[in-house]
Scaffold this motif. Structure first.
Motif, short mmCIF file in Angstrom:
data_model
loop_
_atom_site.label_atom_id
_atom_site.label_comp_id
_atom_site.label_asym_id
_atom_site.label_seq_id
_atom_site.Cartn_x
_atom_site.Cartn_y
_atom_site.Cartn_z
N ARG A 236 14.93 -30.66 -33.32
CA ARG A 236 16.10 -31.21 -33.13
C ARG A 236 16.55 -30.94 -32.04
O ARG A 236 17.45 -31.53 -31.09
N TYR A 237 16.27 -29.84 -31.19
CA TYR A 237 16.73 -29.67 -29.83
C TYR A 237 15.47 -29.86 -28.71
O TYR A 237 15.65 -29.53 -27.38
N GLY A 238 14.61 -30.78 -29.22
CA GLY A 238 13.51 -31.21 -28.52
C GLY A 238 12.58 -30.24 -27.55
O GLY A 238 12.48 -30.36 -26.35
N LEU A 239 12.65 -29.09 -28.38
CA LEU A 239 11.76 -27.92 -27.61
C LEU A 239 10.42 -27.84 -27.75
O LEU A 239 9.81 -26.72 -27.59
N LYS A 240 9.69 -28.77 -28.50
CA LYS A 240 8.36 -28.60 -28.91
C LYS A 240 7.40 -28.17 -28.17
O LYS A 240 6.54 -27.67 -28.34
N ASP A 241 7.83 -28.62 -26.87
CA ASP A 241 6.70 -28.19 -25.71
C ASP A 241 6.80 -26.84 -25.39
O ASP A 241 6.04 -26.21 -24.58
N ILE A 242 8.07 -26.25 -25.63
CA ILE A 242 8.50 -25.00 -25.31
C ILE A 242 7.92 -23.98 -26.06
O ILE A 242 7.36 -22.83 -25.86
N ILE A 243 8.58 -23.87 -27.31
CA ILE A 243 8.30 -23.07 -28.32
C ILE A 243 7.23 -23.34 -29.52
O ILE A 243 7.29 -24.86 -29.74
N GLU A 244 6.60 -22.45 -29.82
CA GLU A 244 5.62 -22.64 -30.75
C GLU A 244 6.05 -21.80 -32.13
O GLU A 244 6.29 -20.56 -31.80
N ILE A 245 6.07 -22.34 -33.23
CA ILE A 245 6.30 -21.58 -34.41
C ILE A 245 5.03 -20.98 -34.92
O ILE A 245 4.26 -21.99 -35.51
N ARG A 246 4.89 -19.81 -35.22
CA ARG A 246 3.69 -19.28 -36.02
C ARG A 246 4.06 -18.66 -37.32
O ARG A 246 4.71 -17.93 -37.20
N GLU A 247 3.12 -18.74 -38.31
CA GLU A 247 3.48 -18.09 -39.63
C GLU A 247 2.49 -16.75 -39.58
O GLU A 247 1.43 -16.83 -39.19
N GLY A 248 3.27 -15.58 -39.93
CA GLY A 248 2.46 -14.44 -40.15
C GLY A 248 3.15 -13.19 -40.12
O GLY A 248 4.28 -13.42 -39.52
#
Ligand SMILES: C[S@@+](CC[C@H](N)C(=O)[O-])C[C@H]1O[C@@H](n2cnc3c(N)ncnc32)[C@H](O)[C@@H]1O
Lengths: 368, 462
Positions: A236-248
């Motif tokens: 939603r905040y258009g930050l896909k290029d900056i933040i990466e979400i990782r599960e673990g």
């Protein structure tokens, strides 16, 4: 020469990232379908204020609901407050105003909510649902933020839902600390940051916006709902290029970044297990235990994070942790001074705006 | 024969028009020269040798006030006023009455602008601008040249009004001499237009103060007297909300401390829009209510008070007082309990205390703590700016008092609902017999009469 070196380096900047980054692949839906098998995939809920205004009602019916809801709120008086420090009726009335703000498309019409007004307003939820939602709020003590599906946090409006912790106002401060630190050190601004146990993504998103386009943030969580909600908020905040979400679990998704992190922030679960049963109803009955329970003395995750920070931060790297209060802060600083002697420096214990010592910050020593 | 006569008339008219134009262009040439020189002063100063600038400037800054203007037959604006022509209704189409109305407006505008003082001040500023070392202190120089520019602009505007009025009169007289009906009716129409527009200009002249243009905060605080006066404070606040909305301003509640049973202990709203401060400043002071209290089971008559303060929100960032982070203490407004993960709350109000001055600001209207803090900081900034303005200009009667300065004795208006019904301004004696309309926000009559009384009492101004 310089150019080719740069392009050579880029792919190796996130060795792990490329392998396990699921979000960029599923462009169309930002639920993390590629992480899990299709039948268990999670679709994040859309907050009320973002739903399409496909319902409509008359101003007088809206008024009826509002009067009913208001009297329900008033009947609470200070009983919740006395029993578990919950909301009193004046707070509930303000929440009611906000619920209306989120549910009605043209909010300026609310002031004309006259008794005999047949004018129709477009709504994002059916009036019947509003009755349900408000009953849940008062009778079940369902948190207001779950009712409307969002929490206003800093200058963000974050989507939240059952299964993910509602970000707290105290935690906003951690973003200020990061902002101060990177304004003094450009190198940290360009480095890789981590937000462990990101929940709704609040800290990760807040920090990304401070770092700007040069920054990189990896936000992790163990909870699948958190991963879905955080990914949705990032999108939603258009930050896909900056933040990466990782599960673990904690540092597990950060393998390969040892000694490379410019910064590490976390608001891990820190409530001592014995206190969980006595929590305010909104918290104890509705928020996920995995986000709250910090073990016997509440320090399990915090100590684990300290150990990991010594390993993952680069020299000069910054860390900030939120804790349960003065005791935790002191114990944490003690632990780092005694057990990790030499690896950290410039500790600071910082209070929240209620005056409770809440945060521990510091830097990774130059010499390891 | 007709031919030659017509030719003569044409020539005469042309001559007249030329005369008028010349007069106009001389006046506007002077003004333009002044303003051009003024605008280019800063950059040119660095480039041109000092002595030269000094010399050229003397020439330009020397001629401030334009010589009194008149029609071709010597009629001046003062002359029109002295003629005592009756002012008829706008629709009567009588040029003398239009001209008189416009002349009266010009007179009033001059008085409101404190014309004589304005000219003296303008001359003073010109002299200041002529000093060769002026730009050694660029901040001071900037201030002087800004003020000079603004006063110059006002003077030019009034001079232009006078000139336009006299030109129309010239035209009408000419048209009459020549029996040119088209020209006459056109010129009368133009005069009528002026007459209509001049009302607006009169109003603008009321709001010529330095901060008048800005948005503002309005704070209302209940006086002693418990629930009855808290209810009164809420009524006063509601009155301002409605007033502001009627005027098309944007209203936001910044802070509201509700009373235990009814009403408010205090509240602050932000009023956004042009001239919000200029108008609202007329409301500063104590407002008194007399009525049978609905909170008194014995139905006795009560008198209650509410204090109103108005703070401008300065648009110019350079005018702000610098605030040091380390001078601030930020507190959660309502706290208690262990907080953090233990608590779910939608209450995120903060209070900011400026330690050196003890000034505080609270915001609780926003949905996040961060935003509440930002709004409270903005309020604090305005309060500190106001304090600084008051400190710098205690001689300047324009500044308004903060709530703490307002003594409960300084009553400005009285609202009586019982035994009779009336609202009366104690400063101007302006009164209205329908309190409901006033409480619903119909305040402009009070505000304008106060603003004009303030300026118009200064008789020697014009
Ligand atoms: C107190 S919440 C904080 C959420 C978010 N950072 C915030 O401040 O709003 C703690 C988070 O840690 C996550 N968590 C708990 N155990 C974890 C683990 N072993 N590894 C990673 N995350 C974990 C929870 O799912 C939860 O989202």
């Amino acid at each position: 020469m310089k150019l080719s070196l740069g392009s050579l380096y880029r792919p190796s900047r996130f060795p792990l990232l490329l392998k396990s980054y699921p979000i960029s692949r599923s462009r169309r839906s930002f639920c993390v379908s590629s992480l899990s098998s299709p039948e268990t995939s999670l679709k994040p809920q859309i907050p009320l204020f973002l739903r399409p205004p496909i319902y409509s009602t008359t101003l007088s019916d809206l008024r009826k609901w509002h009067d009913w809801a208001e009297s329900l709120a008033s009947s609470v008086g200070s009983t919740f407050e006395k029993s578990d420090n919950g909301p009193d009726s004046s707070l509930l009335c303000r929440e009611l105003k906000w619920l209306l703000e989120d549910a009605v498309e043209d909010h300026t019409l609310v002031s004309q909510m006259g008794v005999e007004n047949d004018r129709r307003v477009r709504m994002r939820a059916h009036v019947d649902e509003l009755y349900n939602l408000w009953k849940q709020r008062i009778q079940e003590r369902r948190p207001f933020q779950y009712v409307v599906g969002c929490e206003h946090w800093r200058d963000l409006v974050l989507s939240v839902q059952e299964g993910v912790l509602i970000p707290r106002p105290e935690t906003e401060r951690i973003v200020d600390f990061v902002s101060d630190v990177v304004s003094k050190d450009q190198e940290l601004k360009r480095g890789v940051w981590a937000d462990l146990g990101t929940g709704s993504g609040a800290l990760g998103i807040g920090i990304s916006r401070i770092l700007g386009s040069e920054g990189r943030v990896i936000a992790t969580d163990l909870s699948r709902v958190a991963i879905a909600v955080a990914s949705y908020n990032v999108h939603r905040y258009g930050l896909k290029d900056i933040i990466e979400i990782r599960e673990g679990s904690w540092f597990e998704p950060l393998k390969g970044l040892e000694g490379k992190l410019a910064g590490l922030v976390s608001n891990p679960p820190y409530i001592p297990s014995k206190d969980i049963s006595g929590l305010q109803a909104e918290v104890g009955r509705h928020e996920p235990r995995v986000a709250l329970d910090g073990g016997v003395d509440g320090m399990d995750a915090l100590l684990h994070l300290c150990d990991g920070a010594a390993l993952m931060l680069k020299p000069g790297g910054f860390f900030a942790f939120e804790t349960n209060g003065e005791q935790h802060c002191r114990a944490l600083v003690d632990y780092m001074e005694n057990n990790k002697s030499g690896s950290f420096c410039n500790f600071e214990i910082i209070p929240d705006f209620a005056g409770i010592e809440r945060f521990v910050t510091g830097f990774h020593g130059k010499a390891i | 024969m007709g031919c030659s006569q017509e030719g003569e008339v044409e020539a005469k008219k042309e001559e007249k028009i030329k005369l008028g134009r010349e007069k106009a262009s001389i006046a506007s040439y002077c003004a333009a020269a002044v303003s051009e020189e003024h605008d280019s002063l800063a950059p040119s100063f660095a480039r041109v040798p000092l002595g030269m600038v000094f010399a050229t400037q003397i020439r330009f800054w020397g001629s401030q006030a334009a010589p009194e203007q008149s029609t071709s037959d010597g009629l001046t604006v003062d002359g029109i006023l002295a003629s005592n022509w009756t002012i008829l209704d706008e629709n009567e189409g009588d040029w003398k009455s239009h001209a008189t109305a416009v002349a009266q407006s010009i007179h009033l505008i001059k008085r409101r602008l404190q014309w004589r003082k304005l000219i003296v001040r303008l001359n003073m500023l010109s002299a200041e601008l002529n000093k060769p070392d002026l730009w050694d202190d660029p901040v001071h120089a900037g201030k002087i040249s800004r003020e000079h520019g603004s006063l110059q602009g006002k003077m030019k505007e009034v001079n232009a009004l006078e000139q336009e009025l006299l030109e129309h009169i010239d035209m009408i007289k000419l048209a009459r001499e020549e029996n040119d009906e088209d020209l006459e009716s056109e010129s009368v129409k133009a005069l009528l237009n002026m007459r209509r527009n001049s009302k607006e200009k009169e109003l603008e002249a009321l709001l010529a103060g330095e901060q008048d243009l800005y948005s503002c905060y309005i704070e209302v605080q209940a006086g002693a007297g418990g629930t009855e006066s808290m209810d009164w404070a809420a009524m006063v606040m509601q009155m301002y909300k409605s007033w502001a909305q009627r005027r098309g301003y944007k209203v936001t509640v910044v802070e509201e401390m509700p009373g235990e049973i009814a009403g408010i202990k205090r509240a602050t709203i932000k009023v956004d829009g042009d001239y919000a401060f200029g108008y609202a400043k007329a409301e500063v002071g104590v407002h008194r209510l007399v009525r049978i209290s609905p909170f008194d089971s014995n139905k006795r008559r009560h008198t209650s008070f509410a204090a109103v303060a108005v703070t401008p929100i300065l648009g110019d960032a350079s005018a702000h007082v610098q605030i040091n982070e380390s001078d601030l203490r930020i507190e959660r407004f309502r706290s208690g309990g262990p907080g953090g993960q233990h608590a779910n709350t939608t209450e995120s109000a903060v209070r900011i205390v400026h330690i050196p001055t003890g000034i505080t600001a609270t915001c609780q209207n926003e949905r996040s703590q961060h935003q509440n803090k930002a709004s409270a900081m903005a309020v604090l900034q305005s309060r500190l700016d106001q304090l600084e303005m008051a400190r710098q200009a205690h001689l300047n009667a324009q500044h308004t008092q903060s709530l703490t300065d307002i003594t409960w004795g300084s009553q400005i208006r009285s609202y009586v609902l019982h035994p009779y019904r009336m609202v009366k301004d104690l400063r101007t004696n302006y009164e209205v017999s329908d309190p409901d309309s006033v409480l619903e926000g119909d305040l402009d009559g009070f505000i304008l009469s106060y603003l004009s009384a303030c300026l118009d009492k200064d008789e020697d101004g014009a």
